[in-house]
Enzyme design. Structure first.
Site, mmCIF file in Angstrom:
data_model
loop_
_atom_site.group_PDB
_atom_site.id
_atom_site.type_symbol
_atom_site.label_atom_id
_atom_site.label_comp_id
_atom_site.label_asym_id
_atom_site.label_seq_id
_atom_site.Cartn_x
_atom_site.Cartn_y
_atom_site.Cartn_z
ATOM 1 C CD GLU A 43 -2.442 1.380 2.722
ATOM 2 O OE1 GLU A 43 -2.875 2.503 3.080
ATOM 3 O OE2 GLU A 43 -2.567 0.350 3.413
ATOM 4 N NE ARG A 47 -0.544 7.965 5.550
ATOM 5 C CZ ARG A 47 -0.453 7.165 6.598
ATOM 6 N NH1 ARG A 47 0.642 7.214 7.359
ATOM 7 N NH2 ARG A 47 -1.411 6.322 6.891
ATOM 8 C CE LYS A 131 -5.797 1.661 6.627
ATOM 9 N NZ LYS A 131 -4.957 2.311 5.585
#
Length: 212
Positions: A43, A47, A131
């Site tokens: 993943e 960011r 999640k």
């Protein structure tokens, strides 16, 4: 593949590295190191400014890697990660606009939840894999056990506070499909190009996930 938002890519690993990159050139050797350690999913989070370039590099070089885009929080993120080559997306939360954007594209999506109400809302929207984020702040293993009784048809990918010390305990829960963590790709290892260390961490996590 089933209905896109009900499913996820059929990767083998139950450990999902959560990755923040500062240099897109790190992405391909990192992916090789993870594969060498038995982890076939990663993943790459949105960011950093290089995230999309990193996703594109891995998608081109290593199609066998199940490549997810993380920290997808806005509908405008969705076409960008698809164009870059992401095969699925994850988010720390879930909004109606984001779900609509995902449904319109067919990209598999793992929404983020933290409370029973958020879990129920996401389930009403068609999701059965979510999640749990941030997992430890949400109650960790105790919360997952509590959710399992009234919501047995939902499975989770806890992320946030998962570590080698508690990974096996998380994965032992029947409603945990996989777990995500950032410990597999330490910032100093990325900076130094210490791919052997990352492969070692991946192997250790794979062994823990297999109960070895």
């Amino acid at each position: 593949m089933q209905d896109q938002h009900l499913s996820h890519p059929a990767f083998q690993s139950r450990v999902v590295p959560v990755i923040v990159l500062s240099d897109a050139r790190q992405a391909v050797p990192l992916a090789h190191a993870l594969l060498d350690g038995g982890i076939d999913v990663m993943e790459i989070t949105l960011r950093s400014d290089v995230a999309l370039d990193a996703i594109e590099a891995v998608a081109r070089a290593l199609p066998q890697m199940h490549l997810g885009a993380g920290t997808v929080t806005r509908p405008s993120d969705v076409p960008r990660v698809i164009d870059a080559g992401a095969r699925f997306a994850l988010s720390p939360g879930c909004t109606d606009a984001l779900v609509d954007a995902m449904r319109a594209t067919g990209l598999p999506f793992i929404p983020g939840v933290m409370t029973p109400g958020e879990v129920m809302r996401a389930r009403d929207q068609g999701f059965t894999l979510m999640k749990l984020f941030p997992a430890q702040q949400a109650g960790g293993i105790g919360m997952l056990k509590a959710l399992g009784a009234p919501l047995p048809d939902v499975r989770f990918c806890p992320t946030g506070g998962v570590s080698p010390e508690n990974l096996r305990d998380f994965l032992a829960l029947p409603n945990v499909a996989m777990a995500g963590g950032s410990w597999l790709t330490p910032a100093d290892a990325l900076r130094d190009g210490d791919w052997a260390r990352i492969t070692r961490l991946a192997r250790e996590a794979t062994a823990l996930a297999q109960g070895q």
